[in-house]
Design an enzyme around this catalytic site. Structure first.
Site, PDB file in Angstrom:
ATOM      1  N   SER A 127       0.831  -1.205   0.000  1.00 44.65           N
ATOM      2  CA  SER A 127       0.000   0.000   0.000  1.00 44.65           C
ATOM      3  C   SER A 127       0.864   1.253   0.000  1.00 44.65           C
ATOM      4  CB  SER A 127      -0.887   0.005   1.247  1.00 44.65           C
ATOM      5  OG  SER A 127      -1.507   1.258   1.438  1.00 44.65           O
ATOM      6  N   TYR A 144      -2.520  -0.131   9.955  1.00 47.39           N
ATOM      7  CA  TYR A 144      -2.662  -0.707   8.617  1.00 47.39           C
ATOM      8  C   TYR A 144      -1.365  -0.544   7.830  1.00 47.39           C
ATOM      9  CZ  TYR A 144      -4.054  -1.204   3.750  1.00 47.39           C
ATOM     10  OH  TYR A 144      -4.108  -1.579   2.435  1.00 47.39           O
TER      11      TYR A 144
END
Length: 325
Positions: free
Chosen positions: A127, A152
């Site tokens: 990501s 995350y």
């Protein structure tokens, strides 16, 4: 050749499976079908996928190591496209345990399965969030990524490090893709485009964080899938080499868009004006993302094609059809 796609009922997984099946690949898709967002949307995606020749689905959680190992033994996957993960920056603030299980334990299980069953190429999702508070723009895969600002982001950086160690120790060939704000038809309801569209159509205000002083490298899902398709036959070492390597790539549009410009683009596609609720910056968020995609362009010729106007228009068209608006 049989390809495993984890997270097959997810947004990017759904589009990836469609592309693979169109290319004539045999595909096994797995997903735990959790209720992080509307489970009916996941079932609707699966309903489409189950009409495709060469596709088989099995409900499975990657946290279940014995089941995953059994699946690898049964099918002898030549390639693995690992897209299953607990997504979302804001959700991680309140539900950290889910991220530890899915993104850390689950990914370790995938690596263990690859270690023992030796697919030719593991492609896995990372990501843009790993760049954290980096201020140098555009973000390059050569930049240090030592300061994630959300759990995350930390879990995705951990995936990259785990893959690095397994490639070094066991000779795996892996490519990690740092996705930049993916959007498009069948997208996730927790993402800005989906939430904004829903609110505007219901004449509800949209929350705009950091008083609108944000920008994102919005990337249309078809460009993402094209990048995956181009990367599949090109693992990051020469054919026949015994050495393992983990190579990281940014995959994005390479063109940041101001959040307020994004809202105006959506308003134009909907033919409606948004009621705007300006908010302070939210914990775990970043002000700007911008992908340097030169590494992927040099490796496979990646060149995103879809403009924001076209992509947002396609999403709105799908949304109106799917929800019969």
């Amino acid at each position: 050749m049989t390809v495993l796609v984890t997270g097959a009922a997810g947004f990017i997984g759904f589009h990836t499976v469609q592309r693979l099946c169109r290319e004539g690949q045999d595909v096994v898709g797995i997903d735990n079908l959790n209720d992080y967002y509307d489970i009916e949307l996941k079932h609707a995606r699966l309903k489409v996928l189950e009409t495709l020749p060469g596709f088989r689905f099995q409900k499975m959680d990657i946290v279940d190591k014995p089941a995953l190992m059994s699946l690898f033994r049964e099918h002898g996957f030549t390639e693995v496209v690992h897209l299953a993960a607990q997504a979302g920056v804001r959700y991680s603030l309140d539900n950290p345990d889910v991220y530890a299980q899915s993104n850390l334990v689950g990914f370790l299980n995938v690596l263990e399965a690859c270690r023992h069953h030796r697919p030719e190429h593991l492609i896995y999702a990372s990501s843009s969030s790993v760049y954290g508070t980096n201020s140098k723009m555009p973000f390059s895969v050569e930049d240090p990524v030592e300061h994630p600002v959300s759990l995350y982001a930390a879990s995705k950086r951990s995936n990259e490090l785990l893959a690095e160690s397994y490639c070094h120790l066991y000779g795996l060939k892996a490519s990690g893709l740092r996705f930049f704000t993916v959007y498009g038809p069948w997208g996730r309801p927790d993402m800005a485009l989906f939430k904004f569209t829903d609110a505007i159509l219901k004449d509800l205000p949209i929350d705009i964080y950091n008083q609108g002083q944000m920008s994102r490298d919005f990337t249309y899902v078809d460009d993402i899938v094209e990048g995956i398709a181009q990367l599949r036959p090109k693992p990051p070492v020469p054919e026949g080499s015994a050495a393992g390597v983990n190579r990281l790539f940014n995959i994005g549009r390479g063109m940041p868009v101001a959040l307020l410009d994004f809202v105006e683009c959506l308003e134009s596609a909907l033919g409606l004006q948004a009621r705007r609720n300006y908010m302070p910056m939210q914990a775990g968020d970043v002000v700007k993302t911008w992908a340097d995609v030169s590494a992927l362009a040099e490796w496979v010729g990646f060149s995103p094609q879809v403009t924001l106007e076209t992509g947002v228009g396609e999403f709105v068209k799908w949304y109106r059809q799917f929800y019969q608006i």
